[in-house]
Scaffold this active site. Sequence first.
Site, PDB file in Angstrom:
ATOM      1  CG  ASP A 110      43.467  37.066  35.692  1.00 26.65           C
ATOM      2  OD1 ASP A 110      43.588  38.239  35.318  1.00 26.65           O
ATOM      3  OD2 ASP A 110      42.703  36.793  36.644  1.00 26.65           O
TER       4      ASP A 110
HETATM    5  N1  URA Z   1      38.106  37.789  36.707  1.00 24.31           N
HETATM    6  C1  URA Z   1      39.359  37.455  36.982  1.00 24.31           C
HETATM    7  O1  URA Z   1      39.680  37.272  38.279  1.00 24.31           O
HETATM    8  N2  URA Z   1      40.167  37.042  36.045  1.00 24.31           N
HETATM    9  C2  URA Z   1      39.776  37.011  34.747  1.00 24.31           C
HETATM   10  O2  URA Z   1      40.797  36.857  33.984  1.00 24.31           O
HETATM   11  C3  URA Z   1      38.911  37.834  34.344  1.00 24.31           C
HETATM   12  C4  URA Z   1      37.993  38.034  35.473  1.00 24.31           C
END
Ligand code: URA
Length: 278
Positions: A110
């Site tokens: 993310d």
């Molecule tokens: N899980 C999440 O919620 N975000 C990420 O970036 C990776 C795994």
Amino acid sequence: MPKERIDKLLSHQGFGSRKDIKRLLRSAEVLLNGKRIYDPSLGIDPDSDELSVDGEPVTIVKNITLMMNKIAHTVSANKDGEHQTVFDLLAPEYRTPYLQDKLHLVGRLDMDTEGLLLFTTDGALTHRLISPKSHIDKTYFVMLEREFSEQEQADVSRRFEEGIAVGPDDNDPGFTCEPARVRFPSQEEIDAALEKSSVGEVCDRLWEGDAEMLRRPARFAILTIYEGKYHQVKRMFTAAGNKVVFLKRLAMGQLLLDKKLAPGEYRKLSDEELELLS
Ligand code: URA
């Protein structure tokens, strides 16, 4: 490494279009492992085959795999009209027209997640690591909005181990996670994971810069999951009645994030590290 067509490969090494390569194969002495070749569709293995044109060895660009310590506020994509992308952080040598087509991300993080992110030209490696059947483990360091009590820690460990049901997120429906492992780290591990990170921003935003908030082990967790669904880690802790406020990937399988990489820095994987992913 899978074989590549010789015309495609020579074209990528700067010998002209595929038509040009066809002509070249007729007019020049192109040797594959010392043997004269004429067929443009011939497959060659860039890792082990030797190629020369009119006596000059052709250096073939081999597969490239990079690990980056992803920085927050960057998008895991090639292009983004609005935000900086992780590709924008790469040096020009990794952004040539040839590599633009081939170098891709092995999964995404993310925008606000930091830590281990892989780029590779090796499609087989990507498939091995992210196919739903691979079950390669991914380990995340998590900071939570509030501390878990001892009882909650025990409950969360049990619920994650059994496979917790998470709710929908954006257009993604809810689902039951595969069993996952969580543990609650020591202050030493916390300090190591927070070093070279942007946790200070989170601290400023949530707790007016009160660094004491980073000295509460019950606010942190290390989670290992064996799948990679949309916002999975965040959704798991939401389902457990808390909220992830800082997230950093520490490992994929046996491959660990190099602690020497500052946020946004990257380097090629060593042969030993590649071996860990094979
Ligand atoms: N899980 C999440 O919620 N975000 C990420 O970036 C990776 C795994």
